[in-house]
Design a protein around this motif. Structure first.
Motif, PDB file in Angstrom:
ATOM      1  N   ASN A 157       0.845  -1.189   0.000  1.00  0.00           N
ATOM      2  CA  ASN A 157       0.000   0.000   0.000  1.00  0.00           C
ATOM      3  C   ASN A 157       0.884   1.243   0.000  1.00  0.00           C
ATOM      4  O   ASN A 157       1.584   1.508   0.977  1.00  0.00           O
ATOM      5  N   CYS A 201       3.486   8.770   2.097  1.00  0.00           N
ATOM      6  CA  CYS A 201       3.364   7.986   0.867  1.00  0.00           C
ATOM      7  C   CYS A 201       4.730   7.482   0.408  1.00  0.00           C
ATOM      8  O   CYS A 201       5.755   8.135   0.618  1.00  0.00           O
ATOM      9  N   TYR A 259       1.933  -0.440  -8.956  1.00  0.00           N
ATOM     10  CA  TYR A 259       1.199  -0.798  -7.743  1.00  0.00           C
ATOM     11  C   TYR A 259      -0.176  -1.355  -8.068  1.00  0.00           C
ATOM     12  O   TYR A 259      -0.849  -0.886  -8.999  1.00  0.00           O
ATOM     13  N   ILE A 299      -2.568  -1.166  -5.742  1.00  0.00           N
ATOM     14  CA  ILE A 299      -3.437  -0.164  -5.137  1.00  0.00           C
ATOM     15  C   ILE A 299      -3.121   1.179  -5.792  1.00  0.00           C
ATOM     16  O   ILE A 299      -1.999   1.682  -5.693  1.00  0.00           O
ATOM     17  N   SER A 334      -5.275   4.082  -5.551  1.00  0.00           N
ATOM     18  CA  SER A 334      -5.784   5.244  -4.828  1.00  0.00           C
ATOM     19  C   SER A 334      -6.396   4.799  -3.512  1.00  0.00           C
ATOM     20  O   SER A 334      -6.712   3.613  -3.320  1.00  0.00           O
ATOM     21  N   MET A 335      -6.556   5.760  -2.603  1.00  0.00           N
ATOM     22  CA  MET A 335      -7.167   5.494  -1.309  1.00  0.00           C
ATOM     23  C   MET A 335      -8.140   6.618  -0.971  1.00  0.00           C
ATOM     24  O   MET A 335      -7.806   7.797  -1.115  1.00  0.00           O
ATOM     25  N   GLN A 365     -11.780   3.709   5.404  1.00  0.00           N
ATOM     26  CA  GLN A 365     -10.693   3.837   4.444  1.00  0.00           C
ATOM     27  C   GLN A 365     -10.881   2.786   3.370  1.00  0.00           C
ATOM     28  O   GLN A 365     -10.924   1.580   3.668  1.00  0.00           O
ATOM     29  N   TYR A 366     -11.010   3.225   2.119  1.00  0.00           N
ATOM     30  CA  TYR A 366     -11.220   2.319   1.002  1.00  0.00           C
ATOM     31  C   TYR A 366      -9.972   2.306   0.130  1.00  0.00           C
ATOM     32  O   TYR A 366      -9.515   3.361  -0.329  1.00  0.00           O
ATOM     33  N   LEU A 367      -9.441   1.116  -0.101  1.00  0.00           N
ATOM     34  CA  LEU A 367      -8.297   0.940  -0.993  1.00  0.00           C
ATOM     35  C   LEU A 367      -8.821   0.515  -2.355  1.00  0.00           C
ATOM     36  O   LEU A 367      -9.496  -0.513  -2.476  1.00  0.00           O
ATOM     37  N   TYR A 422     -12.402  -2.800  -4.726  1.00  0.00           N
ATOM     38  CA  TYR A 422     -12.037  -1.889  -3.638  1.00  0.00           C
ATOM     39  C   TYR A 422     -12.292  -2.596  -2.323  1.00  0.00           C
ATOM     40  O   TYR A 422     -13.211  -3.405  -2.207  1.00  0.00           O
ATOM     41  N   LEU A 458     -10.617  -0.952   4.460  1.00  0.00           N
ATOM     42  CA  LEU A 458      -9.477  -1.202   5.336  1.00  0.00           C
ATOM     43  C   LEU A 458      -9.934  -1.127   6.793  1.00  0.00           C
ATOM     44  O   LEU A 458     -10.430  -0.089   7.240  1.00  0.00           O
TER      45      LEU A 458
END
Length: 332
Positions: free
Chosen positions: A66, A90, A188, A190, A192-193, A213-215, A222, A225
């Protein structure tokens, strides 16, 4: 011959009844001890039998990296009128976009569009999916490994002091983290978050926190989290540092809004050791209670969580045996 024997036993009735009782005793003992291939009650099994027959399902996991991290450094000072401070962390250059007063319905429709229609990998993609159903937008460029605090606030001319009583039609703040470079989006899984953040106002004084929190994955899925319940040596403030009055007030407000989860009310020790043997390192997460409390040696003996006694449907390791060995060798 058998008939003569039975008639003889019947004539001597005491011996007949004793024989019947003895045969019944043998059959019952055989059933209990598993002589006829039937299951043995767990209470009568030894540890080796329990290990082989009471093992819980191991959930198949896929490890992904992530690149996004987001924290609220000063939740006590955050409010709709005063604003909020966010600290992104990040692994690559990212873009932090904050949407004030975002429509609840449009946000969840956007998440569904990510699955079925197009991928939300840029701020513009999310804005197109939201149909501009938000009050104000702020955007920041985040350098790699930069942990500088970013201050977000509604402008005074917006004249917004609260978002009304619950249930609300708008979230106070949505924070979107996306990768800045196109090349990183190809690396990656993932991409966006999305973080749903509650900010206290005049109508709803629940303390500031990240609600969801959505990954968002490049393949179109999606994931929500969720936090794990585990004990660890840390100097960071924990929910247990709050007063009982604050905890009960916050929980009642969460339940009123339909956002509360069943959290075990446990006073966990500050230790990374297994709660059973107190020797091995905690490595296994139990589902659905999400307690991380057992080591590799103890996981095979439990069908119920030793912390909350909930039946375990699945479990997964925090790290593989190979990663544990590498970590131990590094410490040595």
């Amino acid at each position: 011959m058998a008939a003569v024997f039975l008639v003889t036993l019947y004539e001597y009735s005491p011996l007949f009844y004793i024989t019947v009782v003895f045969v019944c005793f043998l059959v019952t003992s055989g059933l209990v001890l598993g002589w006829f291939g039937l299951g043995v009650p767990v209470i009568l099994r030894n540890s080796e039998e329990t290990e082989s027959s009471a093992r819980v399902l191991k959930k198949r996991m896929r490890q992904v990296k992530n690149p996004f991290g987001l924290e609220i450094p000063h939740p006590a000072t955050a409010s709709v009128t005063k604003g909020i401070t966010l600290t992104p962390d990040c692994l690559e250059d990212c873009i932090l976009t904050c949407y004030w007063g975002c429509s609840v319905q449009k946000l969840h429709e956007a998440l569904q569009k990510h699955v079925y229609c197009f991928r939300i990998k840029t701020p513009q993609a999310l804005e197109d999916a939201l149909y501009d159903e938000y009050l104000y937008r702020q955007q920041y460029f985040i350098k790699k490994n930069d942990k500088e605090e970013k201050y977000c606030q509604l402008p005074e001319d917006a004249q917004v002091v609260d978002f009304g009583p619950v249930p609300r039609s708008r979230y106070p703040l949505i924070a979107l983290l996306t990768l800045a470079d196109e090349e990183d989006r190809e690396i990656y899984d993932i991409i966006s978050m999305v973080a749903v953040i509650h900010i206290p106002d005049d109508s709803y004084r629940l303390s500031c926190r990240i609600l969801y929190q959505y990954l968002l994955l490049a393949q179109g899925q999606y994931h929500d989290l969720k936090q794990l319940f585990m004990s660890a040596n840390s100097t960071a403030p924990s929910p247990s540092d709050e007063s009982p009055g604050e905890r009960s007030t916050d929980r009642s407000l969460l339940e009123k809004a339909g956002l509360a989860e069943d959290e075990p009310e446990l006073h966990e020790e500050n230790s990374k050791d297994c709660v059973v043997c107190q020797n091995g390192t905690v490595n296994w997460v139990l589902l659905p209670c999400r307690h991380a409390c057992l080591c590799d040696g103890c996981i095979k003996y439990f069908q119920q969580c030793p912390m909350c006694r909930q039946f375990v449907k699945e479990s997964f390791p925090l790290c593989s045996k190979k990663e544990q060995d590498e970590d131990d060798s590094t410490h040595i």
